[in-house]
Design an enzyme around this catalytic site. Structure first.
Site, mmCIF file in Angstrom:
data_model
loop_
_atom_site.group_PDB
_atom_site.id
_atom_site.type_symbol
_atom_site.label_atom_id
_atom_site.label_comp_id
_atom_site.label_asym_id
_atom_site.label_seq_id
_atom_site.Cartn_x
_atom_site.Cartn_y
_atom_site.Cartn_z
ATOM 1 N N SER A 98 51.886 6.243 74.630
ATOM 2 C CA SER A 98 53.344 6.316 74.535
ATOM 3 C C SER A 98 54.035 6.204 75.900
ATOM 4 O O SER A 98 53.981 5.164 76.538
ATOM 5 C CB SER A 98 53.711 7.613 73.817
ATOM 6 O OG SER A 98 55.095 7.690 73.620
ATOM 7 N N ASP A 241 60.150 3.183 75.096
ATOM 8 C CA ASP A 241 59.001 3.734 75.807
ATOM 9 C C ASP A 241 57.805 2.800 75.545
ATOM 10 O O ASP A 241 57.970 1.731 74.948
ATOM 11 C CB ASP A 241 58.730 5.181 75.360
ATOM 12 C CG ASP A 241 58.310 5.271 73.908
ATOM 13 O OD1 ASP A 241 58.769 4.435 73.102
ATOM 14 O OD2 ASP A 241 57.517 6.168 73.562
ATOM 15 N N ASP A 243 55.336 2.625 73.488
ATOM 16 C CA ASP A 243 54.949 2.196 72.142
ATOM 17 C C ASP A 243 56.166 1.969 71.240
ATOM 18 O O ASP A 243 56.015 1.812 70.025
ATOM 19 C CB ASP A 243 53.950 3.172 71.505
ATOM 20 C CG ASP A 243 54.519 4.565 71.334
ATOM 21 O OD1 ASP A 243 55.451 4.934 72.073
ATOM 22 O OD2 ASP A 243 54.044 5.285 70.433
ATOM 23 N N ASP A 245 58.554 3.677 69.954
ATOM 24 C CA ASP A 245 59.063 4.528 68.869
ATOM 25 C C ASP A 245 60.346 5.233 69.311
ATOM 26 O O ASP A 245 61.037 5.836 68.511
ATOM 27 C CB ASP A 245 58.009 5.523 68.344
ATOM 28 C CG ASP A 245 57.395 6.388 69.420
ATOM 29 O OD1 ASP A 245 57.667 6.163 70.614
ATOM 30 O OD2 ASP A 245 56.622 7.291 69.059
HETATM 31 MG MG MG Z 1 56.347 6.845 72.078
#
Ligand code: MG
Length: 459
Positions: A98, A241, A243, A245
């Site tokens: 992440s 960020d 990844d 999300d």
């Molecule tokens: Mg993330």
């Protein structure tokens, strides 16, 4: 990794090829595969240099335990979560760290509903791992491994169904997307172009060295995005960020907005459609969020910090929209997990429908001064330091769901150990700037004094 625990608040995390080695990842894959049984498991990963290596190691373990593995390749976390449900898979593994620095990587486990599995289920995997109770299939019962392309398009089309494409398109918004050299680059620029925006990208080539900026989107890392938005007179800046999300926004003047503010704007908009709505948010969010919810006749449910907890509680209380102060937006009609591209699309719909700029929308929110500080603290001292802070503040009005949040008439201070980093976080907020600074200094001193007294005892 400690002796009998694998999972932290954000899955399994460690430095790639040092703590999180391929052998270890294969064993984790074998444990997860044993836990699922002979099921269909999707795997996806972010742009980290170690992700192809770690994901393949996990895949080998899964197939050895008899799972049929579908390799989705580079993909945002929310795309994988959406695809699990859409393609009726039994679960998914996400290889990502992440927002953590480049040297880290991680492994997260998602169930068939697209939500990360709860702690009780992680313990089952840990028991298999540490007890070495692995299922290793015979040669004629091994799982298959196949490439599974196309999940990002499926996710992108799903997001589009939840916004008013016509209204957004009419505005011809100019948007700068900073994809952090990671998987957000594979969806958000394309999504926004399909929504009729004029998109300029920054850091849109996948590169695990993160040459553009570090994967955590915060004012210190978003200088290029902020100045680009201003220079080309864009309407909005969007930053993900590692990844994708999470989504942090930059307003048209080049100011990086707090996740509390943009989350409150999105919540305000959704609650206007669904009055008496329930919003779930961790204790780290601002009181301003609560004020907005109350003004719209909604109800707030505070939780511990952690996106999995928010998703879980959100499903229990039947919440439509929930948020985290770090830029996590959970929109249940789409999926009850945080989703960066969905957050960006919702924000564009709001700018189109409200006919206001983002800075104007922020200015309309209840005004709070917010200070967010961090204090270094080794993991082994965290609990003792927290106990000492709890003791020193026991007579005050506080909420101890996660760390301690002390409320005063004119503001609050949250003191909590981070679940992923060797730090304590101290957040203070008040309607008055001086008071906010004063409370932040008080919170910091409580933590620092506790750490110092422990250190002096050691000597
Ligand atoms: Mg993330």
């Amino acid at each position: 990794m400690s002796s009998n625990v694998l999972f932290g608040t954000n899955g399994i995390r460690g430095i790639a090829n040092l703590e999180l080695t391929p052998e270890f990842a294969t064993k984790v894959g074998l444990a997860i595969g044993t836990y699922f049984g002979q099921k269909r498991i999707l795997v996806g990963y972010d742009s980290r240099t170690s992700s192809p290596l770690i994901s393949r190691a996990v895949i080998i373990g899964l197939a050895s335990a008899g799972c049929d593995v579908f390799d989705g390749g580079y993909a945002p976390t929310p795309s994988i979560q959406y695809a699990v449900k859409h393609f009726k898979m039994d679960g998914a593994i996400l290889v990502t760290a992440s927002h953590n620095p480049p040297e880290y990587n991680g492994i997260k486990v998602v169930g068939g509903d697209g939500v990360e599995i709860p702690r009780e289920e992680e313990i089952k995997i840990e028991n298999i791992f540490f007890g070495e109770k692995f299922t290793r299939k015979r040669w004629n019962a091994l799982g298959s491994i196949s490439i599974f392309p196309g999940i990002i398009d499926v996710h992108k089309d799903a997001v589009k169904k939840h916004v008013d494409v016509k209204s957004i398109s009419k505005k011809r918004f100019k948007v700068v997307v900073d994809a952090a050299n990671s998987v957000g680059a594979l969806i958000t620029p394309y999504l926004l172009r399909e929504l009729g925006c004029d998109v300029v990208t920054l850091n849109a080539q996948l590169d695990g060295n993160f040459p553009g900026r570090l994967p955590e989107p915060k004012p210190e890392t978003l200088g290029d995005l902020a100045s680009t938005v201003k220079a080309i007179k864009a309407d909005l800046g969007v930053a993900h960020d590692g990844d994708a999300d999470r989504c942090i926004f930059v307003d048209e003047s080049g100011k990086v907005c707090l996740g509390d503010s943009t989350g409150a704007i999105i919540i305000d908009y959704i609650l206007q459609k669904h009055h008496d709505g329930i919003v779930v948010t961790p204790v780290s969010s601002s009181k301003m969020v609560e004020d907005v919810i109350t003004m719209r006749g909604g109800k707030i449910v505070w939780t511990k910090v952690g996106s999995t907890t928010v998703s879980k509680v959100m499903q229990e209380v039947n919440s439509i929209i929930s948020m985290e102060d770090n830029g996590g937006i959970f929109y249940a009609p789409h999926q009850p997990v945080r989703d960066g591209p969905m957050a960006a699309a919702l924000m564009l719909e709001i700018l189109a429908k409200r006919e206001k700029t983002l800075s104007q929308l922020v200015a309309e929110l209840p005004k709070y001064y917010i200070i967010k500080e961090r204090i270094n603290c080794p993991n082994e001292l965290k609990q003792t330091v927290l106990d000492s802070v709890l003791k020193q503040t026991e007579k005050l009005n506080s909420l101890t769901l996660d760390g301690i949040k002390i409320s005063f008439e004119d503001g609050s201070v949250l003191i909590r150990p981070s679940g992923t980093e060797e730090i304590f976080r101290v957040y203070s907020e008040a309607k008055n700037e001086e008071r906010c600074k004063e409370m932040a200094a008080w919170g910091i001193s409580l933590v620092e004094k506790s750490i110092q007294s422990l250190n002096s005892k050691k000597k």
